[in-house]
Motif scaffolding. Structure first.
Motif, PDB file in Angstrom:
ATOM      1  N   ASP A 162      51.328  62.762  24.561  1.00  0.00           N
ATOM      2  CA  ASP A 162      50.017  62.128  23.958  1.00  0.00           C
ATOM      3  C   ASP A 162      49.077  62.764  23.303  1.00  0.00           C
ATOM      4  O   ASP A 162      48.555  62.566  22.159  1.00  0.00           O
ATOM      5  CB  ASP A 162      49.661  60.936  24.655  1.00  0.00           C
ATOM      6  N   ASP A 163      48.615  63.859  24.130  1.00  0.00           N
ATOM      7  CA  ASP A 163      47.499  64.786  23.817  1.00  0.00           C
ATOM      8  C   ASP A 163      47.706  66.015  23.184  1.00  0.00           C
ATOM      9  O   ASP A 163      46.831  66.762  22.761  1.00  0.00           O
ATOM     10  CB  ASP A 163      46.672  64.849  25.110  1.00  0.00           C
ATOM     11  N   GLY A 164      48.914  66.477  23.378  1.00  0.00           N
ATOM     12  CA  GLY A 164      49.237  67.797  22.718  1.00  0.00           C
ATOM     13  C   GLY A 164      50.723  68.210  23.173  1.00  0.00           C
ATOM     14  O   GLY A 164      51.587  67.512  22.788  1.00  0.00           O
ATOM     15  N   TYR A 165      50.697  69.266  24.052  1.00  0.00           N
ATOM     16  CA  TYR A 165      52.340  69.815  24.361  1.00  0.00           C
ATOM     17  C   TYR A 165      52.283  70.345  25.776  1.00  0.00           C
ATOM     18  O   TYR A 165      51.257  70.965  26.231  1.00  0.00           O
ATOM     19  CB  TYR A 165      52.488  70.922  23.445  1.00  0.00           C
ATOM     20  N   LYS A 166      53.133  70.219  26.407  1.00  0.00           N
ATOM     21  CA  LYS A 166      53.625  70.786  27.752  1.00  0.00           C
ATOM     22  C   LYS A 166      54.479  71.855  27.537  1.00  0.00           C
ATOM     23  O   LYS A 166      55.517  71.606  26.733  1.00  0.00           O
ATOM     24  CB  LYS A 166      53.923  69.840  28.839  1.00  0.00           C
ATOM     25  N   ILE A 167      54.344  73.069  28.096  1.00  0.00           N
ATOM     26  CA  ILE A 167      55.151  74.001  28.051  1.00  0.00           C
ATOM     27  C   ILE A 167      55.936  74.588  29.253  1.00  0.00           C
ATOM     28  O   ILE A 167      54.974  74.549  30.380  1.00  0.00           O
ATOM     29  CB  ILE A 167      54.925  75.337  26.975  1.00  0.00           C
ATOM     30  N   LYS A 168      57.244  75.147  29.278  1.00  0.00           N
ATOM     31  CA  LYS A 168      57.457  75.944  30.494  1.00  0.00           C
ATOM     32  C   LYS A 168      58.064  77.372  30.097  1.00  0.00           C
ATOM     33  O   LYS A 168      58.686  77.296  28.913  1.00  0.00           O
ATOM     34  CB  LYS A 168      58.783  75.203  31.025  1.00  0.00           C
ATOM     35  N   ASN A 169      57.585  78.369  30.483  1.00  0.00           N
ATOM     36  CA  ASN A 169      57.819  79.650  29.820  1.00  0.00           C
ATOM     37  C   ASN A 169      58.494  80.744  31.041  1.00  0.00           C
ATOM     38  O   ASN A 169      58.203  80.578  32.156  1.00  0.00           O
ATOM     39  CB  ASN A 169      56.393  80.262  29.490  1.00  0.00           C
TER      40      ASN A 169
END
Length: 121
Positions: free
Chosen positions: A95-102
């Motif tokens: 909803d607010d942006g992005y979640k990442i896994k690196n």
């Protein structure tokens, strides 16, 4: 790019929400004169910035990190020995942006694992 000429992007490939980026760290960059003289180590905060910048390129939006978790620096990235890195980033829109896994690695060595959340600015 926050640190001018710190790294070069050689390739970015995205399939659905998975991105792979190949980069080369500039071992002659000024940051390595202080971190550390005669024994250069890529600062973790610089790696985190690279991940954010690549994510911004992929999503086409400016981002601000709101949280990070599971940050694990697992191997030293010496730009004189292993300047070429592969970054794998799974990007999920929320909803607010992005979640990442690196996962960032050189050769077969995992150097960094990071989960982070970014808001769009």
């Amino acid at each position: 790019m926050l640190l001018k000429d710190f790294y070069t992007v050689k390739a970015i490939n995205t399939v659905e929400n998975s991105t792979t980026a190949a980069i080369t760290i500039n071992n002659n960059h000024e940051v390595f004169k202080g971190h550390f003289p005669n024994n250069p180590v890529t600062p973790g905060v610089c790696m985190m910035q690279i991940i954010k910048e690549i994510t911004e390129t992929v999503v086409g939006e400016k981002l601000f990190m709101t949280s990070s978790s599971n940050v694990k620096f697992m191997a030293i990235i010496n730009p004189e020995v292993t300047p070429d890195l592969e970054l794998s980033i799974v990007i999920t829109k929320n909803d607010d942006g992005y979640k990442i896994k690196n996962v960032s690695k050189f050769n077969d060595t995992i150097a960094l694992k990071l989960s982070a959340t970014y808001k769009v600015i």
